[in-house]
Motif scaffolding. Structure first.
Motif, PDB file in Angstrom:
ATOM      1  N   LEU A  20      43.710  50.475  46.190  1.00  0.00           N
ATOM      2  CA  LEU A  20      43.990  50.168  47.590  1.00  0.00           C
ATOM      3  C   LEU A  20      44.517  48.755  47.683  1.00  0.00           C
ATOM      4  O   LEU A  20      44.107  47.876  46.914  1.00  0.00           O
ATOM      5  CB  LEU A  20      42.701  50.232  48.437  1.00  0.00           C
ATOM      6  N   ARG A  21      45.415  48.524  48.627  1.00  0.00           N
ATOM      7  CA  ARG A  21      45.770  47.155  48.981  1.00  0.00           C
ATOM      8  C   ARG A  21      45.003  46.824  50.253  1.00  0.00           C
ATOM      9  O   ARG A  21      45.216  47.433  51.306  1.00  0.00           O
ATOM     10  CB  ARG A  21      47.267  46.988  49.207  1.00  0.00           C
ATOM     11  N   VAL A  22      44.104  45.862  50.155  1.00  0.00           N
ATOM     12  CA  VAL A  22      43.184  45.545  51.247  1.00  0.00           C
ATOM     13  C   VAL A  22      43.516  44.166  51.800  1.00  0.00           C
ATOM     14  O   VAL A  22      43.736  43.221  51.029  1.00  0.00           O
ATOM     15  CB  VAL A  22      41.726  45.569  50.754  1.00  0.00           C
ATOM     16  N   THR A  23      43.547  44.046  53.113  1.00  0.00           N
ATOM     17  CA  THR A  23      43.716  42.746  53.762  1.00  0.00           C
ATOM     18  C   THR A  23      42.347  42.251  54.189  1.00  0.00           C
ATOM     19  O   THR A  23      41.701  42.842  55.052  1.00  0.00           O
ATOM     20  CB  THR A  23      44.643  42.847  54.983  1.00  0.00           C
ATOM     21  N   GLY A  24      41.889  41.172  53.549  1.00  0.00           N
ATOM     22  CA  GLY A  24      40.550  40.660  53.813  1.00  0.00           C
ATOM     23  C   GLY A  24      40.542  39.476  54.754  1.00  0.00           C
ATOM     24  O   GLY A  24      41.462  39.286  55.555  1.00  0.00           O
ATOM     25  N   LYS A  25      39.507  38.660  54.632  1.00  0.00           N
ATOM     26  CA  LYS A  25      39.359  37.489  55.495  1.00  0.00           C
ATOM     27  C   LYS A  25      40.521  36.534  55.287  1.00  0.00           C
ATOM     28  O   LYS A  25      40.990  36.341  54.174  1.00  0.00           O
ATOM     29  CB  LYS A  25      38.030  36.777  55.204  1.00  0.00           C
ATOM     30  N   GLY A  26      40.949  35.920  56.391  1.00  0.00           N
ATOM     31  CA  GLY A  26      42.044  34.972  56.304  1.00  0.00           C
ATOM     32  C   GLY A  26      43.383  35.622  56.016  1.00  0.00           C
ATOM     33  O   GLY A  26      44.336  34.939  55.632  1.00  0.00           O
ATOM     34  N   GLY A  27      43.469  36.948  56.190  1.00  0.00           N
ATOM     35  CA  GLY A  27      44.733  37.640  55.941  1.00  0.00           C
ATOM     36  C   GLY A  27      45.120  37.724  54.481  1.00  0.00           C
ATOM     37  O   GLY A  27      46.275  37.988  54.152  1.00  0.00           O
ATOM     38  N   LYS A  28      44.150  37.518  53.566  1.00  0.00           N
ATOM     39  CA  LYS A  28      44.448  37.550  52.129  1.00  0.00           C
ATOM     40  C   LYS A  28      44.397  38.979  51.612  1.00  0.00           C
ATOM     41  O   LYS A  28      43.441  39.713  51.861  1.00  0.00           O
ATOM     42  CB  LYS A  28      43.437  36.678  51.359  1.00  0.00           C
ATOM     43  N   ASP A  29      45.439  39.366  50.876  1.00  0.00           N
ATOM     44  CA  ASP A  29      45.507  40.705  50.294  1.00  0.00           C
ATOM     45  C   ASP A  29      44.910  40.717  48.896  1.00  0.00           C
ATOM     46  O   ASP A  29      44.985  39.730  48.156  1.00  0.00           O
ATOM     47  CB  ASP A  29      46.960  41.191  50.209  1.00  0.00           C
ATOM     48  N   ARG A  30      44.319  41.860  48.540  1.00  0.00           N
ATOM     49  CA  ARG A  30      43.836  42.049  47.174  1.00  0.00           C
ATOM     50  C   ARG A  30      43.938  43.531  46.828  1.00  0.00           C
ATOM     51  O   ARG A  30      43.928  44.392  47.719  1.00  0.00           O
ATOM     52  CB  ARG A  30      42.385  41.569  47.011  1.00  0.00           C
ATOM     53  N   LEU A  31      44.072  43.819  45.557  1.00  0.00           N
ATOM     54  CA  LEU A  31      44.080  45.192  45.078  1.00  0.00           C
ATOM     55  C   LEU A  31      42.677  45.566  44.631  1.00  0.00           C
ATOM     56  O   LEU A  31      42.035  44.827  43.875  1.00  0.00           O
ATOM     57  CB  LEU A  31      45.063  45.352  43.915  1.00  0.00           C
ATOM     58  N   VAL A  32      42.206  46.717  45.107  1.00  0.00           N
ATOM     59  CA  VAL A  32      40.844  47.158  44.811  1.00  0.00           C
ATOM     60  C   VAL A  32      40.908  48.543  44.184  1.00  0.00           C
ATOM     61  O   VAL A  32      41.539  49.451  44.747  1.00  0.00           O
ATOM     62  CB  VAL A  32      39.995  47.219  46.098  1.00  0.00           C
ATOM     63  N   PRO A  33      40.274  48.743  43.025  1.00  0.00           N
ATOM     64  CA  PRO A  33      40.264  50.083  42.423  1.00  0.00           C
ATOM     65  C   PRO A  33      39.362  51.037  43.202  1.00  0.00           C
ATOM     66  O   PRO A  33      38.402  50.623  43.849  1.00  0.00           O
ATOM     67  CB  PRO A  33      39.705  49.820  41.017  1.00  0.00           C
ATOM     68  N   VAL A  34      39.705  52.320  43.134  1.00  0.00           N
ATOM     69  CA  VAL A  34      38.922  53.367  43.785  1.00  0.00           C
ATOM     70  C   VAL A  34      38.432  54.321  42.705  1.00  0.00           C
ATOM     71  O   VAL A  34      39.216  54.763  41.855  1.00  0.00           O
ATOM     72  CB  VAL A  34      39.765  54.142  44.818  1.00  0.00           C
ATOM     73  N   GLY A  35      37.156  54.628  42.714  1.00  0.00           N
ATOM     74  CA  GLY A  35      36.608  55.528  41.704  1.00  0.00           C
ATOM     75  C   GLY A  35      37.128  56.948  41.843  1.00  0.00           C
ATOM     76  O   GLY A  35      37.617  57.354  42.904  1.00  0.00           O
ATOM     77  N   GLN A  36      37.003  57.721  40.766  1.00  0.00           N
ATOM     78  CA  GLN A  36      37.541  59.081  40.745  1.00  0.00           C
ATOM     79  C   GLN A  36      36.888  59.971  41.787  1.00  0.00           C
ATOM     80  O   GLN A  36      37.554  60.783  42.440  1.00  0.00           O
ATOM     81  CB  GLN A  36      37.351  59.687  39.345  1.00  0.00           C
ATOM     82  N   VAL A  37      35.581  59.846  41.960  1.00  0.00           N
ATOM     83  CA  VAL A  37      34.885  60.685  42.949  1.00  0.00           C
ATOM     84  C   VAL A  37      35.396  60.387  44.352  1.00  0.00           C
ATOM     85  O   VAL A  37      35.677  61.304  45.137  1.00  0.00           O
ATOM     86  CB  VAL A  37      33.361  60.461  42.873  1.00  0.00           C
ATOM     87  N   ALA A  38      35.540  59.100  44.675  1.00  0.00           N
ATOM     88  CA  ALA A  38      36.053  58.731  45.999  1.00  0.00           C
ATOM     89  C   ALA A  38      37.481  59.229  46.181  1.00  0.00           C
ATOM     90  O   ALA A  38      37.849  59.712  47.265  1.00  0.00           O
ATOM     91  CB  ALA A  38      35.981  57.217  46.187  1.00  0.00           C
ATOM     92  N   LEU A  39      38.301  59.134  45.138  1.00  0.00           N
ATOM     93  CA  LEU A  39      39.679  59.621  45.224  1.00  0.00           C
ATOM     94  C   LEU A  39      39.722  61.105  45.568  1.00  0.00           C
ATOM     95  O   LEU A  39      40.536  61.542  46.393  1.00  0.00           O
ATOM     96  CB  LEU A  39      40.405  59.382  43.901  1.00  0.00           C
ATOM     97  N   GLU A  40      38.846  61.874  44.952  1.00  0.00           N
ATOM     98  CA  GLU A  40      38.824  63.315  45.211  1.00  0.00           C
ATOM     99  C   GLU A  40      38.459  63.611  46.661  1.00  0.00           C
ATOM    100  O   GLU A  40      39.064  64.482  47.294  1.00  0.00           O
ATOM    101  CB  GLU A  40      37.844  63.992  44.252  1.00  0.00           C
ATOM    102  N   HIS A  41      37.488  62.888  47.195  1.00  0.00           N
ATOM    103  CA  HIS A  41      37.080  63.120  48.585  1.00  0.00           C
ATOM    104  C   HIS A  41      38.163  62.666  49.564  1.00  0.00           C
ATOM    105  O   HIS A  41      38.400  63.319  50.589  1.00  0.00           O
ATOM    106  CB  HIS A  41      35.761  62.407  48.871  1.00  0.00           C
TER     107      HIS A  41
END
Length: 310
Positions: free
Chosen positions: A178-199
């Motif tokens: 995921l590309r997530v926009t966090g505090k202060g408008g800062k973007d970061r890439l966050v991995p998603v686990g396989q189980v969450a991806l399936e759901h």
């Protein structure tokens, strides 16, 4: 100025100069620091409260002294954490004024800062998280959506605002990130686990199309039944309802508790602290280090419960 009667500070009108000064300050910290809307609104409310109180005493923000601020704190008692935030608002505001007029005296310079207790984040046990994730009825559209949101929250350690503001375009199932926009408008890439991806994929293929309405904005990843983006309040209610259904006390669980559980469980299973900092989107490692204390407390409880001399 005529001295007002007691209680007038609740309805006192903010002077035009004070309102302009507050607006200029909020605009400046937004443009320079990119602070979140909630932080800017907290600054605004703190300063407007002080301005109203000063107005009942014939003074304004620019002319306030250290004694004025001390009297205000004494007259308007709040919790230690709220006091710390209020003083932060005042320090930044008067530093802003002094920056524009270097000769101006800053009334906050010698004020003592309150000592805020460093509370440990509350995390659920892994078995409690498993029960919570399995609580939604996956045989219903809303149950599938709720399960996908809960799985993603725990899998990626998102803030609730980051979760509900996720856009469909920032979800990349092929790469599992995921590309997530966090505090202060800062973007970061966050991995998603396989189980969450399936759901999430199941939700996107079978449920989300049901909630899309003609003319609705298709951008949010998770939609309400009205075809609109979810809100923090909506997800808070979802978490509470499912927690209660599996016997977890409502006061012990919130969306942020899932984020704390994500961090604590990763550390318990050997995650690197620097990597955890990147996953959580913390700007300072010291913020992440508090989870080492949580993990240590968990080990102490484990030792006390199972060691013969615990």
């Amino acid at each position: 100025m005529k001295q007002p009667i007691a209680g007038d500070e609740r309805v006192a009108i903010i002077a035009h100069d004070d309102a302009q000064a507050i607006a200029a300050f909020v605009e400046r910290v937004w443009s320079e620091d990119g602070l979140a809307d909630r932080t800017l609104e907290a600054y605004r409310q703190d300063l407007e409260g002080l301005a109203r109180w000063l107005a009942t005493r014939g003074r304004n923000l620019a002319a306030a002294s250290r004694e004025d601020l001390s009297s205000y704190h004494a007259a308007q008692p709040v919790s230690v954490r709220s006091m710390a935030r209020r003083q932060s608002s005042f320090r930044r505001f008067y530093a802003h004024l002094a920056r524009n007029e270097p000769s101006r005296e800053n009334p906050t310079l010698l004020m003592q800062r309150p000592k805020t207790p460093r509370g440990l984040p509350k995390a659920l046990a892994e078995r409690e998280v498993e029960a919570l994730l399995a609580a939604p009825d996956a045989g219903t559209p809303l149950g599938q959506r709720d399960r996908a949101m809960l799985e993603l929250m725990y899998a990626s350690g998102l803030r609730v605002s980051e979760l509900v503001e996720l856009s469909l375009g920032n979800y990349n199932p092929r790469q599992g990130v995921l590309r997530v926009t966090g505090k202060g408008g800062k973007d970061r890439l966050v991995p998603v686990g396989q189980v969450a991806l399936e759901h999430i994929d199941r939700y996107l293929s079978t449920v989300r199309p049901l909630h899309l309405k003609p003319g609705s904005r298709p951008d949010p990843l998770f939609l309400s039944v009205r075809g609109q983006g979810m809100t923090r309040q909506m997800f808070w209610t979802i978490v509470k309802r499912h927690a209660q259904s599996v016997g977890i006390l409502a006061r012990r669980v919130s969306p942020h508790v899932l984020r704390h559980s994500f961090a604590t469980h990763l550390l318990n299973h050997g995650a690197d602290l620097r990597a955890l900092q990147m996953l959580l989107g913390h700007s300072a490692l010291s913020t992440t280090q508090i989870y080492t204390l949580v993990a240590r407390e968990g080990l102490k409880r484990l030792h006390a419960a199972h060691h013969p001399r615990g």
